[in-house]
Scaffold this active site. Structure first.
Site, PDB file in Angstrom:
ATOM      1  N   ARG A  84       0.839  -1.420  -0.015  1.00  9.27           N
ATOM      2  CA  ARG A  84       0.099   0.247   0.149  1.00  9.27           C
ATOM      3  C   ARG A  84       1.126   1.154  -0.025  1.00  9.27           C
ATOM      4  NH1 ARG A  84      -2.826   3.123   4.696  1.00  9.27           N
ATOM      5  NH2 ARG A  84      -3.875   4.521   3.416  1.00  9.27           N
ATOM      6  N   HIS A 128      -2.998  10.973   0.767  1.00 11.11           N
ATOM      7  CA  HIS A 128      -2.339  10.919   2.082  1.00 11.11           C
ATOM      8  C   HIS A 128      -1.922  12.058   2.449  1.00 11.11           C
ATOM      9  CE1 HIS A 128      -0.846   7.244   4.878  1.00 11.11           C
ATOM     10  NE2 HIS A 128      -0.617   8.598   5.407  1.00 11.11           N
ATOM     11  N   GLU A 173      -7.380   8.931   6.200  1.00 12.08           N
ATOM     12  CA  GLU A 173      -7.899   9.503   7.555  1.00 12.08           C
ATOM     13  C   GLU A 173      -8.185  10.878   7.215  1.00 12.08           C
ATOM     14  OE1 GLU A 173      -4.576   6.651  10.227  1.00 12.08           O
ATOM     15  OE2 GLU A 173      -4.303   8.786  10.169  1.00 12.08           O
ATOM     16  N   ASN A 299      -7.780   2.011   9.946  1.00 13.96           N
ATOM     17  CA  ASN A 299      -6.264   2.173  10.656  1.00 13.96           C
ATOM     18  C   ASN A 299      -6.479   2.189  12.127  1.00 13.96           C
ATOM     19  OD1 ASN A 299      -5.397   2.438   7.856  1.00 13.96           O
ATOM     20  ND2 ASN A 299      -4.917   4.735   8.103  1.00 13.96           N
ATOM     21  N   TYR A 301      -4.548   1.768  15.960  1.00 14.67           N
ATOM     22  CA  TYR A 301      -3.148   1.786  16.539  1.00 14.67           C
ATOM     23  C   TYR A 301      -3.534   1.631  18.305  1.00 14.67           C
ATOM     24  CZ  TYR A 301      -0.855   3.648  12.590  1.00 14.67           C
ATOM     25  OH  TYR A 301      -0.737   3.596  11.111  1.00 14.67           O
ATOM     26  N   GLU A 353      -3.508  -0.123   8.087  1.00 14.89           N
ATOM     27  CA  GLU A 353      -2.519   0.365   8.827  1.00 14.89           C
ATOM     28  C   GLU A 353      -2.545  -0.282  10.392  1.00 14.89           C
ATOM     29  OE1 GLU A 353      -1.455   4.477   9.164  1.00 14.89           O
ATOM     30  OE2 GLU A 353      -1.869   4.850   6.808  1.00 14.89           O
TER      31      GLU A 353
END
Length: 448
Positions: A84, A128, A173, A299, A301, A353
């Site tokens: 990606r 991005h 995002e 994504n 985290y 991600e």
């Protein structure tokens, strides 16, 4: 506390599950003015005093623009299915409109062809965060005209690459671009205006829907979707104030994007909170935003722990904490994926991600022993497996990031890569996490 054993979960992954690594253009390419590339808002933001922690910029980064062939060989050596990457809009269309830059387009054609020659599926992200500065000078994402410039850009890239890339994500995002870039001001373009941020978020969603419609009308065969940063919201205490703030924060981060995409409306509690700062929505906009997607990128985290009073102390849970100050909480990924599956008619989900920043050192033996990152990736892969076992349709998982790079406002101080980069020499070294991931994927393939 839930513990995951990723090795015990291997057999659960279907043969068509896509394993990958991810990067973004501004963070790795460098060559900020080479071959006719225009300025992006991040090129400009890096020049603002105090904007970047180490006063660095993306001018050189990982020199991927020069070293792309060795980087593709490195990716192939990991045994991943997919890579990606993002296209730098100002590299291919320097002012965001008008003339296209043939040298920039040729770079991405070489990159895509190089991936295919190595048996790696190209997963392209159009935006991005590196909006051409020329468009920002005209109002950027706050100007509805930028929506249409983005659609032109999307169609132009699909015309050149749409027959070879497997997947095209419109934006990465949008919450970060809108909130951190336009309300909090710690990311490019560095503005602090709540009303503007809300309008930006709407224009990003609108441009996504219009781009999908235009790409399909053009005959683009790639899978089309969007990538959101999402996390479950947990309360620091059971107080009414904490519970109320957690609901509103969930509205701002999760429902503000998921509701219009899949229900055709913005969440009422967030609209009420915005009041006069709510975005201007024109007739037909919501119908465009709900244009069906082929996939949704997630994504993840960490979870968010919400407190109405003093900020929650991330170390109070006793969990491991990454170098970004983020709690390692893999079961939050399972919880999030299940929630999306339960609350919305989602297409197949991809973890686009997932990874952790840790204080890595290249040892005298030429190795980087990053046990924390290896553990992070392994437990989050197992969290995906746990979601799949409960019925969630998953298309793939991608590690962030392939290699250490320019980490936005943190500069080069934070290392997310499974490959170590010596910025003085540009030498790449596989960390133990990369070796683990490579071995894990070999075991996956052996079961196919």
């Amino acid at each position: 506390m839930t513990h995951y054993d990723p090795l015990a979960a291997q057999a659960a992954f279907p043969t068509d599950f896509v394993w990958g690594v991810a990067t973004s253009a501004f963070q790795i390419e460098g060559a900020s003015t080479a071959d006719g590339k225009g300025l992006s808002i991040w090129d400009s933001f890096c020049r603002q005093s105090g904007a970047i922690a180490d006063a660095s910029n993306g001018d050189v980064a990982c020199e991927h623009y020069k070293r792309w062939e060795e980087d593709l060989d490195m990716i192939a050596g990991l045994g991943v299915d997919a890579y990606r990457f993002s296209v730098s809009w100002p590299r291919v269309r320097p002012t965001g409109s008008g003339e296209w830059n043939e040298a920039g387009l040729a770079f991405y054609e070489k990159l895509v062809d190089g991936l295919l020659a190595r048996g790696i599926k190209p997963y392209l992200t159009l935006n991005h965060w590196d909006l051409p500065q020329a468009l920002q000078d005209g109002g950027g994402w706050g100007n509805r005209d930028t929506v249409h410039r983005f659609v032109e850009y999307a169609c132009g890239m699909a015309e050149r690459l749409g027959d070879r890339v497997v997947s095209i994500a419109t934006h990465n995002e949008p919450w970060v671009m809108a909130q951190l870039g336009h309300e909090v001001g710690i990311f490019a373009p560095g503005l602090k205006d709540r009303k503007l941020a809300a309008q930006v978020s709407h224009h990003l969603l609108l441009s996504h829907g219009l781009a999908l419609q235009a790409l399909r009308a053009q005959g683009c065969k790639a899978q089309l979707g969007l990538v959101l940063n999402l996390s479950p919201m947990h309360v620091a205490t059971d107080s009414a104030a904490d519970r109320a703030k957690a609901v509103l924060d969930d509205g701002r981060v999760v429902r503000w994007y998921m509701d219009p995409l899949f229900k055709g409306r913005y969440p009422q509690d967030v609209l009420d909170d915005l009041g006069a700062d709510a975005p201007q929505v024109q007739p037909g906009d919501m119908e465009v935003i709900t244009t069906p997607m082929d996939f949704l990128g997630v994504n993840y985290y960490s979870r968010s722990v919400i407190s109405a009073g003093e900020p929650w102390d991330v170390r109070s849970s006793g969990r491991e904490v990454t170098d970004m100050g983020w709690e390692v909480y893999p079961e939050g990924l399972t919880e999030l994926l299940l929630r999306l599956h339960r609350d919305y008619p989602v297409p197949p989900l991809f973890v686009t991600e997932n990874g952790g920043a840790f204080k890595d050192e290249l040892n005298a033996d030429g190795r980087v022993h990053d046990a924390g990152r290896t553990r992070y990736i392994a437990t989050h892969i197992a969290a995906v497996d746990a979601a799949m076992k409960q019925g969630v349709r998953m298309g793939g998982y991608m590690v962030w990031s392939l290699m250490d790079n320019f980490e936005w406002a943190s500069g080069y101080e934070k290392r997310f890569g499974i490959v170590h980069v010596d910025y003085a020499t540009q030498a790449r070294t596989l960390k133990d996490s990369a070796r683990w991931y490579r071995d894990f994927l070999q075991q996956q393939r052996a079961q196919r």
